[in-house]
Design a protein around this motif. Sequence first.
Motif, mmCIF file in Angstrom:
data_model
loop_
_atom_site.group_PDB
_atom_site.id
_atom_site.type_symbol
_atom_site.label_atom_id
_atom_site.label_comp_id
_atom_site.label_asym_id
_atom_site.label_seq_id
_atom_site.Cartn_x
_atom_site.Cartn_y
_atom_site.Cartn_z
ATOM 1 N N MET A 120 14.943 15.397 -3.881
ATOM 2 C CA MET A 120 16.228 15.866 -3.376
ATOM 3 C C MET A 120 17.320 14.919 -3.853
ATOM 4 S SD MET A 120 17.481 16.611 0.563
ATOM 5 C CE MET A 120 17.127 14.917 1.078
ATOM 6 N N PHE A 121 18.402 15.499 -4.398
ATOM 7 C CA PHE A 121 19.510 14.705 -4.901
ATOM 8 C C PHE A 121 20.751 15.048 -4.096
ATOM 9 C CE2 PHE A 121 22.891 13.779 -8.108
ATOM 10 C CZ PHE A 121 22.619 12.422 -8.252
ATOM 11 N N ARG A 122 21.343 14.026 -3.467
ATOM 12 C CA ARG A 122 22.533 14.209 -2.644
ATOM 13 C C ARG A 122 23.594 13.208 -3.076
ATOM 14 N NH1 ARG A 122 20.608 14.244 3.580
ATOM 15 N NH2 ARG A 122 22.696 15.138 3.853
ATOM 16 N N LEU A 123 24.833 13.534 -2.751
ATOM 17 C CA LEU A 123 25.952 12.633 -3.022
ATOM 18 C C LEU A 123 26.692 12.409 -1.723
ATOM 19 C CD1 LEU A 123 27.570 11.035 -5.071
ATOM 20 C CD2 LEU A 123 28.862 13.106 -5.614
ATOM 21 N N THR A 124 26.638 11.178 -1.212
ATOM 22 C CA THR A 124 27.264 10.830 0.049
ATOM 23 C C THR A 124 28.424 9.871 -0.200
ATOM 24 O OG1 THR A 124 25.912 8.864 0.498
ATOM 25 C CG2 THR A 124 24.969 11.008 1.088
ATOM 26 N N TYR A 125 29.097 9.485 0.881
ATOM 27 C CA TYR A 125 30.167 8.503 0.749
ATOM 28 C C TYR A 125 29.637 7.149 0.292
ATOM 29 C CZ TYR A 125 33.504 11.669 2.951
ATOM 30 O OH TYR A 125 34.325 12.728 3.217
ATOM 31 N N ASP A 126 28.328 6.918 0.463
ATOM 32 C CA ASP A 126 27.715 5.680 0.002
ATOM 33 C C ASP A 126 27.217 5.769 -1.436
ATOM 34 O OD1 ASP A 126 28.117 4.455 2.480
ATOM 35 O OD2 ASP A 126 26.274 5.311 3.292
ATOM 36 N N GLY A 127 27.409 6.933 -2.072
ATOM 37 C CA GLY A 127 26.967 7.092 -3.450
ATOM 38 C C GLY A 127 25.835 8.100 -3.576
ATOM 39 N N PRO A 128 25.307 8.285 -4.803
ATOM 40 C CA PRO A 128 24.215 9.237 -5.022
ATOM 41 C C PRO A 128 22.913 8.747 -4.405
ATOM 42 C CG PRO A 128 24.706 8.030 -7.036
ATOM 43 C CD PRO A 128 25.760 7.657 -6.053
ATOM 44 N N GLN A 129 22.121 9.686 -3.906
ATOM 45 C CA GLN A 129 20.827 9.368 -3.293
ATOM 46 C C GLN A 129 19.771 10.298 -3.855
ATOM 47 O OE1 GLN A 129 21.168 9.582 0.972
ATOM 48 N NE2 GLN A 129 22.438 7.752 1.120
ATOM 49 N N LEU A 130 18.750 9.720 -4.468
ATOM 50 C CA LEU A 130 17.598 10.471 -4.969
ATOM 51 C C LEU A 130 16.414 10.160 -4.070
ATOM 52 C CD1 LEU A 130 16.365 12.263 -7.207
ATOM 53 C CD2 LEU A 130 15.785 10.145 -8.416
ATOM 54 N N THR A 167 0.835 -1.193 0.000
ATOM 55 C CA THR A 167 0.000 0.000 0.000
ATOM 56 C C THR A 167 0.867 1.239 0.000
ATOM 57 O OG1 THR A 167 -0.077 0.017 2.408
ATOM 58 C CG2 THR A 167 -1.846 -1.164 1.262
ATOM 59 N N PRO A 168 0.384 2.357 -0.636
ATOM 60 C CA PRO A 168 1.181 3.588 -0.652
ATOM 61 C C PRO A 168 1.450 4.129 0.733
ATOM 62 C CG PRO A 168 -0.590 3.667 -2.297
ATOM 63 C CD PRO A 168 -0.821 2.450 -1.438
ATOM 64 N N GLU A 169 0.485 3.984 1.664
ATOM 65 C CA GLU A 169 0.678 4.522 2.998
ATOM 66 C C GLU A 169 1.862 3.898 3.704
ATOM 67 O OE1 GLU A 169 -3.290 5.187 1.521
ATOM 68 O OE2 GLU A 169 -2.139 3.359 1.840
ATOM 69 N N ALA A 170 2.158 2.654 3.395
ATOM 70 C CA ALA A 170 3.232 1.958 4.105
ATOM 71 C C ALA A 170 4.603 2.461 3.698
ATOM 72 C CB ALA A 170 3.144 0.450 3.841
ATOM 73 N N VAL A 171 4.729 2.981 2.486
ATOM 74 C CA VAL A 171 6.037 3.406 2.010
ATOM 75 C C VAL A 171 6.131 4.915 1.876
ATOM 76 C CG1 VAL A 171 6.384 1.255 0.775
ATOM 77 C CG2 VAL A 171 5.317 3.177 -0.403
ATOM 78 N N ALA A 172 5.063 5.635 2.192
ATOM 79 C CA ALA A 172 5.072 7.079 1.958
ATOM 80 C C ALA A 172 6.116 7.794 2.782
ATOM 81 C CB ALA A 172 3.681 7.660 2.265
ATOM 82 N N ASP A 173 6.416 7.298 3.979
ATOM 83 C CA ASP A 173 7.351 7.973 4.860
ATOM 84 C C ASP A 173 8.749 7.382 4.807
ATOM 85 O OD1 ASP A 173 5.465 9.741 5.683
ATOM 86 O OD2 ASP A 173 4.889 8.601 7.466
ATOM 87 N N LYS A 174 9.027 6.514 3.845
ATOM 88 C CA LYS A 174 10.346 5.917 3.735
ATOM 89 C C LYS A 174 11.075 6.502 2.536
ATOM 90 C CE LYS A 174 10.939 1.577 4.370
ATOM 91 N NZ LYS A 174 10.887 0.133 4.193
ATOM 92 N N PRO A 175 12.140 7.284 2.754
ATOM 93 C CA PRO A 175 12.907 7.815 1.628
ATOM 94 C C PRO A 175 13.437 6.686 0.757
ATOM 95 C CG PRO A 175 13.549 8.885 3.682
ATOM 96 C CD PRO A 175 12.679 7.720 4.046
ATOM 97 N N SER A 176 13.453 6.919 -0.548
ATOM 98 C CA SER A 176 13.906 5.901 -1.474
ATOM 99 C C SER A 176 14.981 6.480 -2.382
ATOM 100 C CB SER A 176 12.741 5.394 -2.328
ATOM 101 O OG SER A 176 13.193 4.507 -3.321
ATOM 102 N N THR A 177 15.958 5.666 -2.723
ATOM 103 C CA THR A 177 17.002 6.114 -3.627
ATOM 104 C C THR A 177 16.651 5.788 -5.067
ATOM 105 O OG1 THR A 177 18.175 4.021 -3.321
ATOM 106 C CG2 THR A 177 18.778 5.850 -1.885
ATOM 107 N N VAL A 178 15.580 5.026 -5.332
ATOM 108 C CA VAL A 178 15.171 4.692 -6.682
ATOM 109 C C VAL A 178 13.673 4.927 -6.791
ATOM 110 C CG1 VAL A 178 15.063 2.917 -8.452
ATOM 111 C CG2 VAL A 178 16.981 2.938 -6.860
ATOM 112 N N LEU A 179 13.291 5.919 -7.586
ATOM 113 C CA LEU A 179 11.887 6.258 -7.764
ATOM 114 C C LEU A 179 11.594 6.379 -9.260
ATOM 115 C CD1 LEU A 179 11.516 8.923 -4.949
ATOM 116 C CD2 LEU A 179 10.522 6.654 -4.957
ATOM 117 N N PRO A 180 11.546 5.245 -9.984
ATOM 118 C CA PRO A 180 11.384 5.322 -11.433
ATOM 119 C C PRO A 180 10.068 5.943 -11.867
ATOM 120 C CG PRO A 180 11.132 3.067 -10.643
ATOM 121 C CD PRO A 180 11.636 3.874 -9.491
ATOM 122 N N ALA A 181 9.014 5.865 -11.038
ATOM 123 C CA ALA A 181 7.729 6.421 -11.423
ATOM 124 C C ALA A 181 7.718 7.937 -11.331
ATOM 125 C CB ALA A 181 6.624 5.831 -10.536
#
Length: 370
Positions: free
Chosen positions: A141-151, A37-51
């Motif tokens: 938001m696009f950031r670049l950390t020591y772990d790599g790029p994060q979108l 469900t969308p509600e379950a993932v709405a508050d979890k930042p994701s590094t891959v959002l193809p949609a």
Amino acid sequence: MELLERCGLPRSMPPFLVVGVLAAVTSIIVAVLHLSTPEAVADKPSTVLPAVAGPPGTAVVNSVRAQVLSMTMATRNRWAAGWSDCTTGPDCEYAAVLDRDGARATAPSWPVPYVTLRTGTEAFAVAPPVEGTLDGSASMMFRLTYDGPQLTKLRYRVPTTTFSPGEVLSDQIVPGRIVVVNPQESTVRILQGRGTRSPVCDGTGRCWMLSGVARTDIVWTDDGGNTWGSQSLDANNQLGRLAVSPDGHTLVSTTVVVTDTGQQVTKMAISTDRGEHWTTVQNPPPSLSTSPVAFDDGTALMIGGPAGARPRIYRISEGAAKLNGGYPGDLADLSGDQQLLYGPEVPKRRTTGVVLSTDNGATWTKFVPR
């Protein structure tokens, strides 16, 4: 019992074990449905959002007509650059490039310009909502950390009148409004209250803004918007610019009027005592492209000149503005401080490179932020 047989379990299984198996199966089904469900993932930042994210932004940055629109440098080796590509006609495309200690990454293509910002020693980029309001589509938001790029998709929060240390203020994400970005929580919201434009926070924790309708007031807060101080700068014009030095003691206020040839300067004033007293700047440039840069030593640099002419660098010192030597080219913007000055360069009407100075503008180095 039919469910047990379909699962491969015999009818002769003990009742208490049957109940346990059914409970486990039910828990698995509920968990799967919850995660889908969308509600379950709405508050979890994701590094891959193809949609939500667009195609790779490398095509924008490497286009033959690509131009630098914005530049933010946290340090010499940590910066964010916003790019545009308008070769496709009126439907321009935009991207952003981030550098972190030599590692670079490019944000996805976006239909509106990226806003480049800074938090501490990190530069990052925000893709604003297409509609120009936080009630519309997604912000990224696009950031670049020591772990790599994060979108990350920014979560919208209800407007507030206060903000906290570590949050970033910007008047570029939503036109005419100040927006609060929380990079750690990946949230964004409107700041309601006194200020409406030109937010600047100095090294002491005080944040300055401009406010007023048909007039310009300078307002400031030392406690994140709980209490405010204010002072009138111009009773007849609300088109103003503000520059604040890192220590908060040098302030430069500029009043402009928009004409057919650009933004004409009508008044410029400088304060070297944290806004207690102001001095009118003598001989300011007739027009400005961007805000001045204020320094801790009571001086300032800015780009300006006669309307339509090649922009030049001026230095404000001892209450007067004078031409400043040291840079041979054309600058579209000027930002930074005494340790690191930088701005996009405009060779032949196209901005592709950035120049920087680490000696207060005496010498400059050029590079391409792609």
